[in-house]
Scaffold this motif. Structure first.
Motif, PDB file in Angstrom:
ATOM      1  N   PRO A 156       0.942  -1.741  -0.172  1.00 48.38           N
ATOM      2  CA  PRO A 156      -0.047   0.017  -0.010  1.00 48.38           C
ATOM      3  C   PRO A 156       1.130   1.257  -0.006  1.00 48.38           C
ATOM      4  CG  PRO A 156       0.296  -0.914   2.212  1.00 48.38           C
ATOM      5  CD  PRO A 156       1.264  -1.868   1.388  1.00 48.38           C
ATOM      6  N   TRP A 157      -0.081   2.731  -0.087  1.00 43.19           N
ATOM      7  CA  TRP A 157       0.814   3.383  -0.161  1.00 43.19           C
ATOM      8  C   TRP A 157       1.151   3.918   0.968  1.00 43.19           C
ATOM      9  CZ3 TRP A 157      -2.065   7.073   2.812  1.00 43.19           C
ATOM     10  CH2 TRP A 157      -3.490   6.636   3.301  1.00 43.19           C
ATOM     11  N   ASN A 158       1.113   4.171   2.304  1.00 46.38           N
ATOM     12  CA  ASN A 158       1.269   4.705   3.619  1.00 46.38           C
ATOM     13  C   ASN A 158       2.319   4.308   4.342  1.00 46.38           C
ATOM     14  OD1 ASN A 158       0.369   1.783   3.875  1.00 46.38           O
ATOM     15  ND2 ASN A 158      -0.850   2.332   6.108  1.00 46.38           N
ATOM     16  N   PRO A 182       4.185  -1.350  -5.860  1.00 47.95           N
ATOM     17  CA  PRO A 182       3.803  -0.405  -5.230  1.00 47.95           C
ATOM     18  C   PRO A 182       2.932  -0.172  -5.485  1.00 47.95           C
ATOM     19  CG  PRO A 182       5.936  -0.183  -6.151  1.00 47.95           C
ATOM     20  CD  PRO A 182       5.518  -1.732  -6.769  1.00 47.95           C
ATOM     21  N   MET A 219      -2.484  -7.562 -12.227  1.00 46.51           N
ATOM     22  CA  MET A 219      -1.923  -8.786 -11.103  1.00 46.51           C
ATOM     23  C   MET A 219      -2.410 -10.430 -11.350  1.00 46.51           C
ATOM     24  SD  MET A 219       0.081  -7.520  -9.071  1.00 46.51           S
ATOM     25  CE  MET A 219       1.047  -6.589 -11.086  1.00 46.51           C
ATOM     26  N   THR A 234      -0.266  -6.476   1.293  1.00 44.20           N
ATOM     27  CA  THR A 234      -0.824  -5.396   2.471  1.00 44.20           C
ATOM     28  C   THR A 234      -1.442  -4.428   1.450  1.00 44.20           C
ATOM     29  OG1 THR A 234       1.410  -5.996   3.225  1.00 44.20           O
ATOM     30  CG2 THR A 234       0.156  -3.830   4.453  1.00 44.20           C
ATOM     31  N   GLY A 235      -2.970  -3.710   2.245  1.00 41.11           N
ATOM     32  CA  GLY A 235      -4.255  -3.337   1.945  1.00 41.11           C
ATOM     33  C   GLY A 235      -5.208  -3.518   2.325  1.00 41.11           C
ATOM     34  N   SER A 236      -6.655  -3.015   1.924  1.00 43.18           N
ATOM     35  CA  SER A 236      -7.356  -3.079   2.230  1.00 43.18           C
ATOM     36  C   SER A 236      -8.323  -4.347   2.144  1.00 43.18           C
ATOM     37  CB  SER A 236      -8.121  -1.905   1.827  1.00 43.18           C
ATOM     38  OG  SER A 236      -8.444  -3.286   0.341  1.00 43.18           O
ATOM     39  N   LEU A 258      -4.009  -7.001   5.776  1.00 43.08           N
ATOM     40  CA  LEU A 258      -4.792  -6.244   5.772  1.00 43.08           C
ATOM     41  C   LEU A 258      -5.531  -4.945   6.847  1.00 43.08           C
ATOM     42  CD1 LEU A 258      -7.576  -8.784   4.610  1.00 43.08           C
ATOM     43  CD2 LEU A 258      -5.834  -8.211   3.420  1.00 43.08           C
ATOM     44  N   GLY A 259      -6.452  -4.402   7.119  1.00 44.45           N
ATOM     45  CA  GLY A 259      -7.077  -3.201   7.475  1.00 44.45           C
ATOM     46  C   GLY A 259      -7.550  -3.893   9.031  1.00 44.45           C
ATOM     47  N   GLU A 388     -12.705   2.382   9.240  1.00 43.20           N
ATOM     48  CA  GLU A 388     -11.310   2.720   9.391  1.00 43.20           C
ATOM     49  C   GLU A 388     -11.463   4.513   8.616  1.00 43.20           C
ATOM     50  OE1 GLU A 388      -8.462   0.331   6.582  1.00 43.20           O
ATOM     51  OE2 GLU A 388      -6.596   0.466   8.294  1.00 43.20           O
ATOM     52  N   PHE A 390      -8.565   6.557   8.773  1.00 43.14           N
ATOM     53  CA  PHE A 390      -7.715   6.664   8.119  1.00 43.14           C
ATOM     54  C   PHE A 390      -7.082   8.248   7.827  1.00 43.14           C
ATOM     55  CE2 PHE A 390      -4.539   4.266   5.108  1.00 43.14           C
ATOM     56  CZ  PHE A 390      -4.400   2.821   6.155  1.00 43.14           C
TER      57      PHE A 390
HETATM   58  P1  NAP Z   1      -5.889  -0.754  -1.288  1.00 39.24           P
HETATM   59  O1  NAP Z   1      -6.698  -0.125  -1.888  1.00 39.24           O
HETATM   60  O2  NAP Z   1      -6.063  -2.033  -0.702  1.00 39.24           O
HETATM   61  O3  NAP Z   1      -4.529  -0.748  -2.142  1.00 39.24           O
HETATM   62  C1  NAP Z   1      -3.468  -1.781  -1.823  1.00 39.24           C
HETATM   63  C2  NAP Z   1      -2.779  -2.328  -2.723  1.00 39.24           C
HETATM   64  O4  NAP Z   1      -3.313  -3.576  -3.787  1.00 39.24           O
HETATM   65  C3  NAP Z   1      -2.241  -1.139  -3.131  1.00 39.24           C
HETATM   66  O5  NAP Z   1      -1.096  -1.692  -4.437  1.00 39.24           O
HETATM   67  C4  NAP Z   1      -3.491  -1.868  -4.919  1.00 39.24           C
HETATM   68  O6  NAP Z   1      -2.804  -0.488  -6.249  1.00 39.24           O
HETATM   69  C5  NAP Z   1      -3.198  -3.556  -4.566  1.00 39.24           C
HETATM   70  N1  NAP Z   1      -4.643  -3.395  -5.531  1.00 39.24           N
HETATM   71  C6  NAP Z   1      -6.000  -2.271  -5.772  1.00 39.24           C
HETATM   72  N2  NAP Z   1      -6.718  -3.352  -6.502  1.00 39.24           N
HETATM   73  C7  NAP Z   1      -6.234  -4.551  -6.903  1.00 39.24           C
HETATM   74  C8  NAP Z   1      -6.287  -5.332  -7.632  1.00 39.24           C
HETATM   75  N3  NAP Z   1      -8.415  -5.435  -7.991  1.00 39.24           N
HETATM   76  N4  NAP Z   1      -5.746  -6.120  -7.672  1.00 39.24           N
HETATM   77  C9  NAP Z   1      -4.630  -6.208  -7.188  1.00 39.24           C
HETATM   78  N5  NAP Z   1      -4.089  -5.304  -6.486  1.00 39.24           N
HETATM   79  C10 NAP Z   1      -4.455  -4.200  -6.207  1.00 39.24           C
HETATM   80  O7  NAP Z   1      -4.971  -0.494   0.083  1.00 39.24           O
HETATM   81  P2  NAP Z   1      -4.970   0.850   0.248  1.00 39.24           P
HETATM   82  O8  NAP Z   1      -5.469   2.794   0.720  1.00 39.24           O
HETATM   83  O9  NAP Z   1      -3.409   1.045  -0.654  1.00 39.24           O
HETATM   84  O10 NAP Z   1      -4.352   1.096   1.149  1.00 39.24           O
HETATM   85  C11 NAP Z   1      -4.480   1.200   2.745  1.00 39.24           C
HETATM   86  C12 NAP Z   1      -5.170   0.026   3.508  1.00 39.24           C
HETATM   87  O11 NAP Z   1      -4.459  -0.691   3.539  1.00 39.24           O
HETATM   88  C13 NAP Z   1      -5.734   0.368   4.669  1.00 39.24           C
HETATM   89  O12 NAP Z   1      -7.343  -0.415   4.429  1.00 39.24           O
HETATM   90  C14 NAP Z   1      -4.955  -0.218   5.307  1.00 39.24           C
HETATM   91  O13 NAP Z   1      -5.528  -0.589   7.088  1.00 39.24           O
HETATM   92  C15 NAP Z   1      -4.232  -1.186   5.436  1.00 39.24           C
HETATM   93  N6  NAP Z   1      -2.825  -1.321   5.222  1.00 39.24           N
HETATM   94  C16 NAP Z   1      -2.754  -2.542   6.485  1.00 39.24           C
HETATM   95  C17 NAP Z   1      -1.576  -3.059   7.154  1.00 39.24           C
HETATM   96  C18 NAP Z   1      -1.382  -4.195   7.569  1.00 39.24           C
HETATM   97  O14 NAP Z   1       0.261  -4.826   8.036  1.00 39.24           O
HETATM   98  N7  NAP Z   1      -1.681  -5.126   7.959  1.00 39.24           N
HETATM   99  C19 NAP Z   1      -0.708  -2.241   7.211  1.00 39.24           C
HETATM  100  C20 NAP Z   1      -0.500  -0.765   6.455  1.00 39.24           C
HETATM  101  C21 NAP Z   1      -1.469  -0.705   6.071  1.00 39.24           C
HETATM  102  P3  NAP Z   1      -3.046   0.897  -6.928  1.00 39.24           P
HETATM  103  O15 NAP Z   1      -1.912   1.235  -5.712  1.00 39.24           O
HETATM  104  O16 NAP Z   1      -2.737   0.593  -8.021  1.00 39.24           O
HETATM  105  O17 NAP Z   1      -4.375   0.778  -6.454  1.00 39.24           O
END
Ligand code: NAP
Length: 484
Positions: A156-158, A182, A219, A234-236, A258-259, A388, A390
């Motif tokens: 994710p970007w954070n 990334p 992907m 790592t992401g939503s 995840l979140g 969340e 955020f």
């Molecule tokens: P996100 O929208 O889920 O994106 C995360 C990653 O997934 C990005 O690289 C994104 O690419 C990619 N992605 C999006 N759609 C996809 C798809 N259809 N297929 C494959 N990959 C895809 O989350 P975010 O907004 O970047 O990050 C915030 C979330 O991450 C929050 O919910 C936070 O809690 C969670 N997080 C969790 C942790 C942990 O360790 N548990 C740590 C940090 C953050 P693009 O950028 O190109 O959309």
């Protein structure tokens, strides 16, 4: 280095098989500076064919990389740790420019990110199996650990660097090759890391970096490719769920970070000043844009007023601005969408009865700035109780009995981390046992530590990153039965 040189110094191309190259058709995607909303630079925008080339390179390098002595793999990580440390100031500036967080926060992330390399440099040489006699004494049982194989990593970007090094470190240590993607909002830190790992001696094809604006399209074929053996994301939670579905076909090893919806409990006996210090970290680290960010302050009714007033004073005094100035404490949110989401959550809470002790309204002008906000009298019906935030918003809820506080903390689909403040040892242990989360911070507002297993339960995912557990995610256990 100046802001411009820091950005100019990073390759903007794809990194595949040890070569920097343009995306198919020379396509690029824009990277924005969130403090101005203006385009900072452009990076390669990979196609499906580019994604496949990256996996081809990872697959081609797998066998020889797995055969590389563990000490050599560890030495590469150690060298990369040193290079990151030497260049921390420039890397921090780069991160601040693409992500918005203040320089001080970026420096903290760079140190945290590099520590995963130091930690896993040490773990690379500690991979071991076991030998035992079968219970009936007839055969001997040998287990050996082997790398899982080519991995796909999506971050994710954070935390543009640390969320990558937390995966890359153990994968390198274990002998896995990888393709990393990334976030498209913040690709520059990862591209800089590609250069550093090359300088540290990482062989061609072990790490491949793909940046793209059509993420799902690029992907999915990789996740469904039978040569891929592991997906780590790592992401939503929403995207994670979908990727687990895609990974089922190949029965991939999967890790999901995840979140979160972290509760921050303050009991009646807590040291309130210490709790406020902890709250500042748990809430304001990364401008609240962290999966570990305290999302619900659940405070014993007897200390709620003192805690809220002190927290509002501290948060209200924070200096807001472009993160590149050294004295700034609160930078912009990452994009307009995130700003709108935070504003809507606050408006919803206020409409349902909450009062803002400080903040409560987005700032006018360029960039995506939302001020530190403390809300009291927040109803459990407010959307922010479940979702969340955020962003730099601290909603305060109150409880009377311990059981009530813990039940409120557990009343969420998420289970990443919880914080609890109390001076009583037995309460600290009981509460830790009852909280439905993968991690608990007692009398501290940050739990992240490269030497500890980071991860969640429930809708916060599964798998652990860091600690001695972290490398296991990249290893298979093979059993050999030996008849004598
Ligand atoms: P996100 O929208 O889920 O994106 C995360 C990653 O997934 C990005 O690289 C994104 O690419 C990619 N992605 C999006 N759609 C996809 C798809 N259809 N297929 C494959 N990959 C895809 O989350 P975010 O907004 O970047 O990050 C915030 C979330 O991450 C929050 O919910 C936070 O809690 C969670 N997080 C969790 C942790 C942990 O360790 N548990 C740590 C940090 C953050 P693009 O950028 O190109 O959309």
């Amino acid at each position: 280095m100046s802001e411009k040189s820091v950005v100019d110094n990073v390759s903007k191309q794809l990194f595949i098989g040890g070569q920097w190259r343009d995306a198919e058709g020379g396509k690029t995607l824009d990277v924005e500076d969130p403090s101005t909303g203006r385009v900072l630079t452009k990076v390669a925008d990979a196609s499906v064919a580019d994604g496949k080339s990256a996996l081809d390179a990872a697959v081609a390098a797998q066998e020889s990389w797995a055969a590389t002595p563990p000490r050599d793999r560890g030495e590469i990580l150690r060298k990369a740790f040193e290079l990151i440390t030497d260049r921390a100031d420039d890397l921090a500036m780069l991160m601040t420019l693409e992500m918005g967080k203040p320089l001080k926060e970026s420096k903290t992330e760079i140190a945290y990110a590099s520590e995963f390399f130091r930690w896993f440099a040490e773990e690379a040489v500690r991979i071991s199996g076991r030998f035992s006699m079968a219970p009936n004494g007839a055969t001997r049982l040998l287990t050996m650990k082997q790398p899982v194989g080519p991995c796909l990593m999506i971050t994710p970007w954070n935390f543009p660097l640390a969320m990558g090094t937390r995966k890359i470190g153990p994968a390198i240590a274990a002998g896995c090759t990888m393709v990393i993607k990334p976030a498209s909002l913040t690709p520059l830190s990862m591209l800089a890391l590609g250069g550093i790992l090359t300088e540290a001696g990482l062989p061609d094809g072990v790490l491949n970096i793909v940046t793209t604006s059509t993420t799902g399209k690029i992907m999915e074929p990789l996740i469904r490719d039978p040569r891929l053996r592991k997906l780590t994301f790592t992401g939503s939670t929403e995207v994670g769920r979908m990727l687990i579905g895609q990974s089922a076909e190949g029965l991939l090893r999967v890790s999901m970070e995840l979140g979160g919806n972290a509760p921050f409990l303050v009991f009646a006996d807590a040291d309130i000043d210490k709790a406020v210090d902890g709250a500042m970290l748990a809430k304001m680290r990364n401008i609240g844009e962290a999966c570990t960010a305290a999302n619900r302050f659940i405070i014993h009714e007897s200390v709620a007023e003192e805690f809220s007033t002190k927290l509002a004073t501290r948060m209200g005094a924070m200096k807001i601005g472009r993160g590149t100035d050294e004295d700034i404490e609160v930078g912009p949110l990452v994009e307009a969408k995130q700003l709108d989401k935070v504003a809507q959550l606050v408006d919803d809470a206020i409409a349902k009865g909450a009062t803002a002790l400080t903040g409560g309204k987005a700032l006018d002008g360029d960039g995506y700035f939302y001020p530190p906000t403390v809300l009291t009298g927040v109803s459990e019906d407010a959307t922010m109780f479940r979702e969340e935030i955020f962003g730099p918003v601290a909603p305060i809820y109150t409880f009377t009995t311990d059981d009530e506080g813990i039940a409120m903390a557990n009343n969420t689909e998420f289970g990443l981390v919880a914080y609890a403040f109390t001076k009583e040892f037995s309460r600290a242990i009981t509460v830790s046992e009852k909280l439905q989360t993968g991690m608990v911070g007692i009398n501290q507002g940050v739990v992240s530590n490269p030497a500890a297993p980071f991860g969640g339960v429930k809708s916060s995912g599964f798998g652990r990153e860091g600690g001695s557990e972290g490398i296991e995610e990249y290893l298979e256990t093979k059993y050999v039965g030996l008849a004598l």
